[in-house]
Design an enzyme around this catalytic site. Sequence first.
Site, PDB file in Angstrom:
ATOM      1  N   TYR A  48     -12.743  -2.990  -2.671  1.00  0.00           N
ATOM      2  CA  TYR A  48     -13.239  -2.740  -1.316  1.00  0.00           C
ATOM      3  C   TYR A  48     -14.767  -2.663  -1.276  1.00  0.00           C
ATOM      4  CZ  TYR A  48      -8.470  -2.036   0.413  1.00  0.00           C
ATOM      5  OH  TYR A  48      -7.152  -2.221   0.790  1.00  0.00           O
ATOM      6  N   LYS A  50       0.825  -1.204   0.000  1.00  0.00           N
ATOM      7  CA  LYS A  50       0.000   0.000   0.000  1.00  0.00           C
ATOM      8  C   LYS A  50       0.867   1.264   0.000  1.00  0.00           C
ATOM      9  CE  LYS A  50      -3.826  -2.345   2.413  1.00  0.00           C
ATOM     10  NZ  LYS A  50      -4.789  -2.242   3.534  1.00  0.00           N
ATOM     11  N   HIS A  96      -1.930  -5.511   1.811  1.00  0.00           N
ATOM     12  CA  HIS A  96      -3.152  -6.301   1.681  1.00  0.00           C
ATOM     13  C   HIS A  96      -2.760  -7.712   1.261  1.00  0.00           C
ATOM     14  CE1 HIS A  96      -7.067  -7.732   0.175  1.00  0.00           C
ATOM     15  NE2 HIS A  96      -6.359  -8.234  -0.827  1.00  0.00           N
ATOM     16  N   GLU A 132      -9.369 -11.568  -6.981  1.00  0.00           N
ATOM     17  CA  GLU A 132      -8.469 -10.401  -6.878  1.00  0.00           C
ATOM     18  C   GLU A 132      -7.328 -10.489  -7.888  1.00  0.00           C
ATOM     19  OE1 GLU A 132      -7.365 -10.226  -2.729  1.00  0.00           O
ATOM     20  OE2 GLU A 132      -9.354  -9.530  -2.139  1.00  0.00           O
ATOM     21  N   ASN A 145      -1.954   0.111   7.047  1.00  0.00           N
ATOM     22  CA  ASN A 145      -1.410  -1.144   7.599  1.00  0.00           C
ATOM     23  C   ASN A 145      -0.516  -1.880   6.595  1.00  0.00           C
ATOM     24  OD1 ASN A 145      -3.385  -2.045   5.908  1.00  0.00           O
ATOM     25  ND2 ASN A 145      -4.719  -2.856   7.515  1.00  0.00           N
TER      26      ASN A 145
END
Length: 162
Positions: free
Chosen positions: A54, A14, A120, A131, A117
Amino acid sequence: MKHSKEERSLIIMKPDAIQRGLLGEVIRRFERKGLKIIGMKMVRISDVLLDDHYSHLKDKPFFASIKNYMKSAPVVLMVISGVNTVSATRLIVGPTKGYEADAGSIRGDFSLSTQANIVHASDSVESANDEVKRFFNKKELFDYTKPDAPFIYSDSYPDFKG
Ligand code: ADP
């Protein structure tokens, strides 16, 4: 995929991983576990892909904030492959909230946030398949043999050739 128990996982490094110079740290943790990287690229994620990725969070009050964060810098996308990849990668990544994640996991070692965080990882075999298709086309995925597989899987999966 050559083995019935082989799984893939989509990993997203990310924006905070890029901004904080942690790409190598993150990649290293999957590599040293013995997982095989079969695709990797840097992109800026579009609104369309983020809405899709998402969609399970679209009614949450923090949805707009996640989208802004995910678009704040490029991300690095990776597909990793191996036996039991999904459960192994979720343990390496740790739970969502960085401040609750065990030390030793990526989020436990590098994050104190719920949103930022670092990484993913797909949470099930089904979502991994969706995905990977969402972010990679077939030409971007590479089929090759990893010759250390017999030492990595040993007696657990003696018929897995890497
Ligand atoms: P995970 O990434 O651990 O599978 P989720 O699918 O529930 O977790 O959430 C996707 C991402 O949305 C999280 O990794 C995090 O970046 C963000 N997120 C989840 N919950 C929150 C929250 N309460 N506040 C802010 N961001 C959140």
